[in-house]
Design an enzyme around this catalytic site. Structure first.
Site, mmCIF file in Angstrom:
data_model
loop_
_atom_site.group_PDB
_atom_site.id
_atom_site.type_symbol
_atom_site.label_atom_id
_atom_site.label_comp_id
_atom_site.label_asym_id
_atom_site.label_seq_id
_atom_site.Cartn_x
_atom_site.Cartn_y
_atom_site.Cartn_z
ATOM 1 N N CYS A 155 -0.302 41.174 25.272
ATOM 2 C CA CYS A 155 -0.335 40.103 24.267
ATOM 3 C C CYS A 155 1.054 39.728 23.772
ATOM 4 O O CYS A 155 1.387 38.538 23.646
ATOM 5 C CB CYS A 155 -1.239 40.486 23.104
ATOM 6 S SG CYS A 155 -0.679 41.900 22.115
ATOM 7 N N HIS A 207 -2.154 43.082 17.722
ATOM 8 C CA HIS A 207 -2.402 41.947 18.615
ATOM 9 C C HIS A 207 -1.691 40.714 18.083
ATOM 10 O O HIS A 207 -1.469 40.578 16.874
ATOM 11 C CB HIS A 207 -3.909 41.681 18.728
ATOM 12 C CG HIS A 207 -4.293 40.738 19.815
ATOM 13 N ND1 HIS A 207 -4.096 41.016 21.157
ATOM 14 C CD2 HIS A 207 -4.859 39.501 19.770
ATOM 15 C CE1 HIS A 207 -4.537 39.996 21.881
ATOM 16 N NE2 HIS A 207 -5.004 39.068 21.064
ATOM 17 N N HIS A 219 -4.234 33.613 23.889
ATOM 18 C CA HIS A 219 -3.777 34.992 23.727
ATOM 19 C C HIS A 219 -4.188 35.814 24.946
ATOM 20 O O HIS A 219 -5.045 35.407 25.743
ATOM 21 C CB HIS A 219 -4.367 35.606 22.452
ATOM 22 C CG HIS A 219 -5.862 35.729 22.466
ATOM 23 N ND1 HIS A 219 -6.513 36.924 22.268
ATOM 24 C CD2 HIS A 219 -6.851 34.806 22.671
ATOM 25 C CE1 HIS A 219 -7.812 36.743 22.335
ATOM 26 N NE2 HIS A 219 -8.048 35.460 22.576
#
Length: 253
Positions: A155, A207, A219
């Site tokens: 990510c 994240h 993402h």
């Protein structure tokens, strides 16, 4: 001592062992400082983001201080296509991924192999509106812990590479990136290209993704994908539930 990655992609490991986890990657042309050298492994600090890890001694080339400074002072030039090739005089080809660094190719003292690149180059600072276009180049890339390429990416590697290809420096890990920029009070204040951060039950940032128009987010989760974002977090319509809890949205540029 200093060095440069002269292969397409090499793993940057947490410990000096092939069994150690990959925490990041070095792409072709990325240069670094050498912190410690063992018989088979070298601990390095990336010049781009000061990330520290271990690389195999067989997978890089030594630079002297003058050569390192020369690259540091040169404009950043990157490969702008998903996959391209570096050509050597003996017609050998080195495949290189999107975001590989080409800054040293014009320096004869560093480019002693006379590598040539004829593909798409990107350099300079782009408009913020270009971030989403770049992000789409990674769409459907499989998730890979420590990855930074269209063949596997995590990510924060995804957000860092999208920003890098547009001329901006952000740090490597999601928790580090969350220390940058200015927080927004509401989702509605966000613009395409802003970063959204998500935490776990302990409150740790785990994240990050890139905001799009109309409260969508792109993402890396399983793969680089597009989902909805609301005040609770990321909503995955395929499994009909929220997958990540929103902590903060930040304007980085």
């Amino acid at each position: 001592m200093f060095g440069i990655c002269n292969l397409a992609i090499i793993p940057l490991r947490l410990e000096p062992s092939d069994r150690s986890e990959q925490v990041s990657q070095l792409l072709f042309g990325e240069h670094f400082r050498i912190l410690e050298k063992l018989e088979k492994w070298t601990q390095i600090e990336s010049a781009f983001d000061q990330y520290v890890g271990w690389i195999d001694n067989k997978q890089f080339r030594i630079l002297n201080e003058k050569q390192f400074i020369s690259i540091e002072q040169s404009p950043t030039v990157l490969n702008g296509d998903l996959i391209e090739y570096i050509t050597a005089p003996n017609n050998q080809l080195i495949p290189i991924p999107l975001g590989s660094c080409l800054s040293f190719l014009d320096n004869e003292q560093i480019n002693t192999s006379n590598y040539v690149f004829d593909g798409i180059k990107v350099c300079g600072i782009k408009d913020k509106s270009n971030l989403i276009k770049t992000a789409f180049m990674y769409l459907n890339t499989p998730y890979l812990w420590g990855g930074k390429t269209p063949f596997g990416i995590d990510c924060s590697g995804f957000t860092q590479m999208v920003y890098k290809l547009n001329g901006y420096k952000i740090l490597r890990d999601a928790s580090q990136q969350a220390t940058q920029g200015d927080p927004l009070s509401f989702i509605e204040e966000s613009e395409p290209g802003d970063l959204a951060f998500f935490d776990n039950e302990e409150g740790n940032i785990i994240h990050v993704g890139i905001m799009m128009d109309d409260n969508y987010i792109i993402h890396a989760s399983g793969k680089v994908r597009i989902d909805r974002l609301d005040h609770l977090g990321i909503y995955n319509a395929e499994i009909n539930r929220h997958t990540h809890k929103l902590r903060v949205i930040k304007k980085i540029i």
